[in-house]
Structure formats: C-alpha cells, structure tokens
Motif scaffolding. Structure first.
Motif, PDB file in Angstrom:
ATOM      1  N   LEU A  78      38.151  33.777  49.920  1.00 59.47           N
ATOM      2  CA  LEU A  78      37.792  34.868  49.016  1.00 59.47           C
ATOM      3  C   LEU A  78      36.656  35.715  49.581  1.00 59.47           C
ATOM      4  N   THR A  79      35.692  35.038  50.167  1.00 60.62           N
ATOM      5  CA  THR A  79      34.512  35.733  50.660  1.00 60.62           C
ATOM      6  C   THR A  79      34.891  36.737  51.746  1.00 60.62           C
ATOM      7  N   LEU A  80      35.813  36.318  52.592  1.00 62.60           N
ATOM      8  CA  LEU A  80      36.279  37.230  53.636  1.00 62.60           C
ATOM      9  C   LEU A  80      37.001  38.420  53.016  1.00 62.60           C
ATOM     10  N   ARG A  82      36.664  39.674  50.090  1.00 63.01           N
ATOM     11  CA  ARG A  82      35.731  40.561  49.416  1.00 63.01           C
ATOM     12  C   ARG A  82      35.035  41.474  50.425  1.00 63.01           C
TER      13      ARG A  82
ATOM     14  N   LEU B  73      37.376  43.422  60.351  1.00 65.26           N
ATOM     15  CA  LEU B  73      38.276  42.612  59.545  1.00 65.26           C
ATOM     16  C   LEU B  73      39.539  43.394  59.219  1.00 65.26           C
ATOM     17  N   VAL B  77      43.311  38.951  55.687  1.00 65.89           N
ATOM     18  CA  VAL B  77      42.465  38.058  54.899  1.00 65.89           C
ATOM     19  C   VAL B  77      42.795  38.163  53.408  1.00 65.89           C
ATOM     20  N   ALA B  81      43.577  35.227  50.412  1.00 67.63           N
ATOM     21  CA  ALA B  81      42.808  35.186  49.172  1.00 67.63           C
ATOM     22  C   ALA B  81      43.738  35.239  47.962  1.00 67.63           C
ATOM     23  N   ILE B 121      30.316  30.220  45.119  1.00 69.17           N
ATOM     24  CA  ILE B 121      31.169  31.394  45.335  1.00 69.17           C
ATOM     25  C   ILE B 121      31.778  31.807  43.993  1.00 69.17           C
ATOM     26  N   SER B 135      37.052  43.200  40.550  1.00 74.05           N
ATOM     27  CA  SER B 135      37.641  42.249  41.474  1.00 74.05           C
ATOM     28  C   SER B 135      36.871  42.215  42.786  1.00 74.05           C
ATOM     29  N   THR B 136      36.152  43.289  43.052  1.00 70.19           N
ATOM     30  CA  THR B 136      35.374  43.336  44.283  1.00 70.19           C
ATOM     31  C   THR B 136      34.248  42.301  44.256  1.00 70.19           C
ATOM     32  N   VAL B 138      34.433  39.325  42.990  1.00 71.40           N
ATOM     33  CA  VAL B 138      34.963  37.996  43.249  1.00 71.40           C
ATOM     34  C   VAL B 138      34.873  37.710  44.747  1.00 71.40           C
ATOM     35  N   GLY B 139      34.383  36.548  45.091  1.00 73.67           N
ATOM     36  CA  GLY B 139      34.198  36.214  46.502  1.00 73.67           C
ATOM     37  C   GLY B 139      32.743  36.245  46.923  1.00 73.67           C
ATOM     38  N   SER B 140      31.872  36.774  46.067  1.00 69.95           N
ATOM     39  CA  SER B 140      30.448  36.835  46.403  1.00 69.95           C
ATOM     40  C   SER B 140      29.864  35.439  46.553  1.00 69.95           C
ATOM     41  N   ARG B 141      28.917  35.307  47.449  1.00 71.49           N
ATOM     42  CA  ARG B 141      28.212  34.032  47.651  1.00 71.49           C
ATOM     43  C   ARG B 141      26.770  34.149  47.215  1.00 71.49           C
TER      44      ARG B 141
END
Lengths: 256, 256
Positions: A78-80, A82, B73, B77, B81, B121, B135-136, B138-141
């Motif tokens: 998911l992190t990738l 995003r 990237l 990816v 996800a 995450i 949705s952007t 989602v995936g944040s750390r």
DNA sequence: GAATGTTATTCTATATATTGAATGACAAGG
DNA sequence: CCTTGTCATTCAATATATAGAATAACATTC
C-alpha cells in the motif's frame, strides 16, 4: 510460467523477477499460500522460493503466519502505491477532468495507463453516484485491445497488423465483434479521435475512450467513460466531444 | 542505510532487499532519479543498481524514461495494492464500522495495521465530509509510538520499558508530553482500553485509538478517530465508548 | 575546442545465491 | 503403531549474480 522463465533467463537479477511473480500470485489468489504450492505454481525450486518469501517478509511486502506457515500479501504494498498515486502527473491532472465529466453526464469515468499491446491499468476513477469502494477498482488490469480503449490503442499505436490480429483472437468479449467490423471501428477511431464500444465488451454497457499522449509515439494513457447504453444514447455525441477535448487538453499539459 | 546493510547480510536473496529499498526511495522522492544518484543514496554499486532497476522495469514496478535515463515508480505497484485491499480481512470488516463512526460523530476515522514497535500503516479510512483524495491517504506510514495509537501499542504490546523509552525519545510531536506524563497516559489506556492524544501529536486535534487483536499477543491493528479538539469535547466519552466497542467486536470477528 | 567532471553502461573474476537432494516435522490412513 | 505422503527447512556443490575497474557518452567549464 513461460513468461517468468524468459524474464529469469534474460535478467541479471532473477531474484527480483521471482519476487514479483510471487507477489502477483499471492495477489491473484488472495488466500494465504504455503511455500510448496507457491513454488509449484511458479515452477520455482522450493528452497529458493522460501528464501524469496523470507526476503519479502523482511520487507513487509508479504505477511507470514507462523502458526499455519502460510504467506499472503502485506500492507507494505500500500505504501508504495500511495507514493505512486501522490506523484503521478497524469493522475493529478486527470482526476479533476474525470470528476467533472462524471458529474456532468452522470456516468463513471476512468483514467488508465497503457502498457504497450499487453494491458492497461486503471489509475484514476470517478463516479457520479455516492459509492465509495471505488478506490478498490484503481489498480485493475485489463487486456490492452479490449473494449473502447483497445480500439484507441490499435488506431494510434502504429503496431503491425499481425501483432494486433494475434492479440485480438485471444480477447474475451460478451459479444465479440468480427475482425472486419473491429478494423472498421478502429479506422473510425483514428479519424474521429474517440473510440466507442457499444455493448461488445459488456452487454448493455457503452464504453468511450480517448487517447492521451505523454510524448510522441504511442498513446501512454487514455480517458474512459462508461455508461448504460440506453441512458447514454441521446447525450453520446456531446460526451464524445467532451472526452476528446479533455484528452487533448491533458496531452498538451503533459507535453511540458 | 545501515538497515539495508543488515538486511543484505542476513538474507539469501539480497537482490530483493535492494529492490525494495529502491522502490521505497523512488516512492519517497517522487521525482525521477538516475542510476547513479539512487546507488549513491542507498550505498549500492552502480552496476548492481542498474541491474536491479532493469529487473524492476521488466516487472512494470518502475518506469524508465529513455530520453532522460531517469527511473520512477510505475503503476504496477497499484495492482498489488488493489489485490491486497480486496482481500484483507481486517479492512473489509473495519470499513463499515469506520463509516458508521465517521458519519455518526462527524469525524475522520482510520484503520491501521501495526508493525511491532516500528511503525503503523493506514489501511482504511472514512471521512464524514465530501470524500475526495481520501484514498490517497491510505498507505501512509507513521511511527508506532506516536499519538493515541502509540499509547495503545505501548499499553498492550508487552514491550520492555527500555525499548519503549528509546523509541519514545526520537518521536516528533507538536507538543511532546514528558516521559512520565506519557507513561501515566499509557497506564490509563491499559485500564480503559482506549487511548487519547489531546493535541500532543497535532496541536488542536484530538486523536483516539482502540487496539484490535487478530490473535493473542500484541495488537495487530487499531481503530482511530480524529476530530478537532474543541468540537469533540462534549461527545468524547460517547465516542471513546463507541470506538472501544467497535474494536472489541472486530477483534472477536477476526479470531474465528 | 580541449579538458574535466559527470553520467550510463559493459566486462570479467570471484564471492555467493541457487539448486536439488537430504533432513526433520507433521498429518492422514491402514 | 507404523507407514506413507506432504510439508517446511537445511546443507553443500556449483552455476551465476555481483563488485569494481574500464569504457563510452555526455554535459559543463575553461
């Protein structure tokens, strides 16, 4: 299987090809898998497969259940995604246009990225209704030549006719057009700059696509509009014009 | 840098660790990078780095611009996800609960996955207002021990105090609590089953978190509610209760 | 326009990742 | 209880991915 073998032979970092194959397999299955079945499925040596999995677990791309000894995709992917979503130029520019079209015509719109003759990936989406789960659709893959987008790619990609035909034969449609009809529709797309799929790909659903260029050569992306055929009929010419306009404007912005 | 070195030494598939590091670096930067600068940044040998990049390009995880010789990237990816999102059990179960809480209290809610003491995450999100780029997010750390979630993890994770302290020292807050205050709040979280961060992490913003267990041991996930401190004041006890209830119910469903 | 500092890329010897067989662990079946 | 099949995992020999120097292609600067 053969594809993986080819990639492995050519590459100087075969572990990466193996890792990607494992990730895709786990993604396709959804359910957790054991070392052995993964290895069997991909034609890998079990021990190698184990090392690959361990490396992926260390990177948090794969989750390992110590009790069942099963592996599955992990949230790291998911992190990738995003990071990609935040920075992709086409996506940023396309989203407002997609939202506007979706609202104005009461339809669903998509932005896709084209990967040659092979496939397209949905990277942006907008829907007129209230639904959310939308974002789940982003990331979907489709064969390149199918539906309206396929006609765009065939029309503007400058691919040899033989390649097109070979791919065309293997497509799955609800109501497949004949090769001749399809060629004619591709030709029409080339002239008008917009392609229409009237119920071929999904019965009763009309799909419209317009190509977007990031540089010269083949179109790198496309804008897509999806609506129920019957509801769309009257507004179709206006929608086609709007979609083509949005695609052209996007192409211009991407040039700079 | 050291982390990459460690992972490389230990692993039997170092190419994968390198690949993951490259992907993360490209994700962090956002802007395309050349072989050399990637290699320098990660402490890799340029030639090796080139092979890694080529393998990633072949897998469509990295895009290569032949003109500028830059790498970034790629949309591949996204596909991974999406596969993960579709199948993750916690996500499926959490989303309805998050939507309900967000609507009922007019706040933003998150579902997160915990990766030990290291980080969390964001895997699901709901917002009361008009949902746009949600949705952007989602995936944040985020660091594991920060904000309300951090107090949950500290309270229920059974980690040695020394480890906690070490991590705690390196956190960044808008208004950092003292170690003693924080310990007291952790203790309170242990007793009540909910943790509160009242403006420490982000000034003026109150964050509430409740732990979710997938099995025994440390909590694997958490539910989070985020609101403007002032607007939340009166409803806070009710929200805490609702969040704790949702988290408990989720834990029970995940057991089976 | 020569020189200098970059790049990306190729090449080859060698450290090592991969292999395939061997081991140990576990469950099902007789 | 022993056998049989399958599983994950370890191990040692070897094919090969990797490192580091060499090359080639650019810019930039003098």
């Amino acid at each position: 299987m053969t594809r993986l073998d080819d990639t492995l032979k050519a590459s100087k970092a075969p572990a990466i090809a193996r890792a990607a194959a494992v990730l895709r397999l786990l993604g396709k299955r959804g359910s957790p898998m054991g070392v052995q079945s993964i290895a069997r499925e991909l034609g890998l040596v079990p021990s190698t497969c184990l090392y690959v999995l361990r490396a992926l677990v260390a990177e948090e791309l794969v989750a390992f259940d110590a009790d069942t000894k099963r592996y599955a995709l992990d949230a790291g992917v998911l992190t990738l995604a995003r990071a990609w979503l935040r920075r992709d130029q086409f996506n940023d520019l396309a989203q407002p246009a997609l939202d506007r079209l979706a609202r104005e015509f009461g339809i669903t719109t998509l932005g896709v990225q084209v990967f040659g003759l092979d496939h397209i990936i949905v990277t942006a989406m907008s829907q007129s209704g209230q639904n959310f789960q939308l974002s789940t659709q982003v990331g979907s893959r489709f064969p390149a030549l199918v539906s309206a987008t396929g006609r765009c790619i065939a029309a503007f990609g400058n691919y040899p006719e033989d390649d097109l035909r070979l791919r065309f034969e293997h497509l799955r449609w609800d109501d497949a057009p004949s090769w001749e009809d399809w060629r004619a529709q591709v030709e029409e797309a080339r002239e008008t700059g917009v392609a229409v799929d009237a119920g071929n790909y999904i019965a009763g659903v009309t799909v419209i696509a317009a190509p977007v260029w990031k540089g010269s050569g083949s179109p790198s992306h496309a804008l897509i509009a999806i609506g129920i055929g019957a509801a769309l009929r009257s507004g179709l010419p206006r929608l086609k014009e709007a979609l083509r306009g949005a695609a052209r404007s996007l192409s211009e912005q991407l040039e700079g």
